[in-house]
Design an enzyme around this catalytic site. Structure first.
Site, PDB file in Angstrom:
ATOM      1  N   ILE A 158      21.147 -15.892   6.821  1.00 47.05           N
ATOM      2  CA  ILE A 158      20.877 -17.138   7.542  1.00 47.05           C
ATOM      3  C   ILE A 158      20.136 -16.837   8.849  1.00 47.05           C
ATOM      4  O   ILE A 158      20.173 -15.696   9.350  1.00 47.05           O
ATOM      5  CB  ILE A 158      22.185 -17.900   7.847  1.00 47.05           C
ATOM      6  CG1 ILE A 158      23.143 -17.022   8.665  1.00 47.05           C
ATOM      7  CG2 ILE A 158      22.830 -18.379   6.560  1.00 47.05           C
ATOM      8  CD1 ILE A 158      24.340 -17.783   9.223  1.00 47.05           C
ATOM      9  N   LYS A 171      14.966  -5.380   4.915  1.00 43.39           N
ATOM     10  CA  LYS A 171      15.069  -6.330   3.781  1.00 43.39           C
ATOM     11  C   LYS A 171      16.027  -7.466   4.113  1.00 43.39           C
ATOM     12  O   LYS A 171      16.982  -7.755   3.395  1.00 43.39           O
ATOM     13  CB  LYS A 171      15.523  -5.622   2.509  1.00 43.39           C
ATOM     14  CG  LYS A 171      14.549  -4.584   2.019  1.00 43.39           C
ATOM     15  CD  LYS A 171      13.990  -4.889   0.653  1.00 43.39           C
ATOM     16  CE  LYS A 171      12.943  -3.871   0.261  1.00 43.39           C
ATOM     17  NZ  LYS A 171      13.289  -2.470   0.463  1.00 43.39           N
ATOM     18  N   ASP A 184      13.303   7.332   4.092  1.00 49.25           N
ATOM     19  CA  ASP A 184      14.671   6.899   3.777  1.00 49.25           C
ATOM     20  C   ASP A 184      15.655   8.057   3.931  1.00 49.25           C
ATOM     21  O   ASP A 184      16.838   7.853   4.158  1.00 49.25           O
ATOM     22  CB  ASP A 184      14.742   6.362   2.332  1.00 49.25           C
ATOM     23  CG  ASP A 184      13.909   5.104   2.169  1.00 49.25           C
ATOM     24  OD1 ASP A 184      14.191   4.115   2.866  1.00 49.25           O
ATOM     25  OD2 ASP A 184      12.957   5.120   1.369  1.00 49.25           O
ATOM     26  N   GLY A 217      -3.776   5.137  -5.196  1.00 50.02           N
ATOM     27  CA  GLY A 217      -5.010   4.330  -5.180  1.00 50.02           C
ATOM     28  C   GLY A 217      -4.940   3.118  -6.080  1.00 50.02           C
ATOM     29  O   GLY A 217      -5.766   2.208  -5.962  1.00 50.02           O
ATOM     30  N   VAL A 268       4.227   3.996  -5.557  1.00 53.12           N
ATOM     31  CA  VAL A 268       3.277   5.086  -5.823  1.00 53.12           C
ATOM     32  C   VAL A 268       4.028   6.423  -5.721  1.00 53.12           C
ATOM     33  O   VAL A 268       4.825   6.625  -4.811  1.00 53.12           O
ATOM     34  CB  VAL A 268       2.121   5.057  -4.790  1.00 53.12           C
ATOM     35  CG1 VAL A 268       1.244   6.288  -4.927  1.00 53.12           C
ATOM     36  CG2 VAL A 268       1.302   3.780  -4.963  1.00 53.12           C
TER      37      VAL A 268
HETATM   38  P1  BMP Z   1       9.527   6.110  -2.945  1.00 52.86           P
HETATM   39  O1  BMP Z   1       8.023   6.374  -2.817  1.00 52.86           O
HETATM   40  O2  BMP Z   1      10.356   7.272  -2.505  1.00 52.86           O
HETATM   41  O3  BMP Z   1       9.896   5.544  -4.274  1.00 52.86           O
HETATM   42  O4  BMP Z   1       9.875   4.995  -1.853  1.00 52.86           O
HETATM   43  C1  BMP Z   1       9.513   3.662  -1.987  1.00 52.86           C
HETATM   44  C2  BMP Z   1       9.938   2.896  -0.764  1.00 52.86           C
HETATM   45  O5  BMP Z   1       9.540   1.535  -0.884  1.00 52.86           O
HETATM   46  C3  BMP Z   1      11.438   2.882  -0.494  1.00 52.86           C
HETATM   47  O6  BMP Z   1      11.604   2.936   0.910  1.00 52.86           O
HETATM   48  C4  BMP Z   1      11.911   1.540  -1.025  1.00 52.86           C
HETATM   49  O7  BMP Z   1      12.972   0.989  -0.273  1.00 52.86           O
HETATM   50  C5  BMP Z   1      10.672   0.677  -0.815  1.00 52.86           C
HETATM   51  N1  BMP Z   1      10.496  -0.396  -1.814  1.00 52.86           N
HETATM   52  C6  BMP Z   1      10.404  -0.131  -3.165  1.00 52.86           C
HETATM   53  O8  BMP Z   1      10.463   1.016  -3.600  1.00 52.86           O
HETATM   54  N2  BMP Z   1      10.213  -1.179  -4.032  1.00 52.86           N
HETATM   55  C7  BMP Z   1      10.123  -2.468  -3.632  1.00 52.86           C
HETATM   56  O9  BMP Z   1       9.947  -3.336  -4.452  1.00 52.86           O
HETATM   57  C8  BMP Z   1      10.233  -2.740  -2.256  1.00 52.86           C
HETATM   58  C9  BMP Z   1      10.420  -1.695  -1.356  1.00 52.86           C
HETATM   59  O10 BMP Z   1      10.486  -1.943  -0.075  1.00 52.86           O
END
Ligand code: BMP
Length: 234
Positions: free
Chosen positions: A78, A74, A20, A192, A184
């Protein structure tokens, strides 16, 4: 990309990196050095918009044999607008993209799925989210999202490592689907833990991208997968 092509990357590892922000060591260096450990790369909208379509296309084309690439757009619109977005995703060279499930099928996800199939893009639907506020509205609909999206043969879901009951629910209701799971690392779930609950891949962003020594982070993650029997020895 179809299910079996996607799963062929699982042989390497269950790890997807979420990009990101610009990784501390730069995207090219990171992807150059992570190719033996990481299965997929998920580019978020901030990264795509900041760098532009041509840059994303050239990154993907350089590493296309090493990773699968997910466009985390995401999508929640429509069918007509969804279709325009999916054309751009394809142009950039992505293998897969993410759409929201709450928009429903008729003239939204049904069109999005048709278009994805026509362009050989794998569709992941968000079934539940990882942040606490997701419990207020979205995650109350997870069961319906799964029921409806199965009608159009959706085979990929995003579900939170921070709330593994939703991963388990998808497993029960849609045993043959591929679940990718964020949360995670920075959001608190253990490495894990999503895999142990039935996810196929774990998505890790900031823990890797913000690190000055991301390859060490990745190696640590991989060694945890190995110690839990979630990955074969190299
Ligand atoms: P991070 O490990 O830095 O928290 O990143 C998590 C990633 O997963 C981000 O790109 C976020 O947009 C995506 N994400 C999320 O964190 N939670 C969700 O429920 C859905 C996601 O796509």
């Amino acid at each position: 990309m179809n299910v079996s092509e996607l799963l062929s990357f699982r042989e390497k590892s269950p790890l997807i990196i979420a990009v990101d922000v610009e990784p501390a060591i730069g995207i090219n260096e990171l992807l150059e050095r992570a190719r033996n450990y990481v299965a997929g790369v998920k580019f978020g909208l901030p990264y795509i918009l900041k760098n532009g379509l041509d840059t994303i296309r050239s990154i993907i084309s350089r590493f296309r044999n090493d990773y699968f690439f997910i466009a985390d757009i995401k999508l929640a619109d429509i069918g007509f607008v969804g279709s325009l977005m999916i054309d751009l995703v394809k142009k950039m060279g992505f293998d897969a993209f993410i759409a929201h499930g709450f928009i429903g099928l008729r003239n939204a996800l049904d069109k999005i799925k048709e278009k994805a199939d026509a362009l050989d893009l794998f569709l992941f639907v968000v079934a539940a989210m990882s942040h606490p506020g997701a419990e207020e509205i979205l995650n109350k609909s997870t069961r319906e999202i799964i029921v409806k999206t199965r009608e159009i043969n959706v085979r990929g879901y995003v579900a939170p490592a921070t709330m593994p009951r939703y991963i388990q629910l998808i497993r029960e209701m849609s045993g043959d689907s591929i679940i990718i799971s964020p949360g995670v690392g920075a959001q608190g779930a253990e490495v894990g833990s999503a895999i142990a609950n039935g996810a196929r891949f774990e998505i890790i962003g900031r823990k890797i991208t913000l690190s000055r020594t991301p390859i060490e982070e990745i190696r640590d993650v991989i060694s945890i997968y190995r110690s839990k029997g979630m990955i074969r020895d190299a």
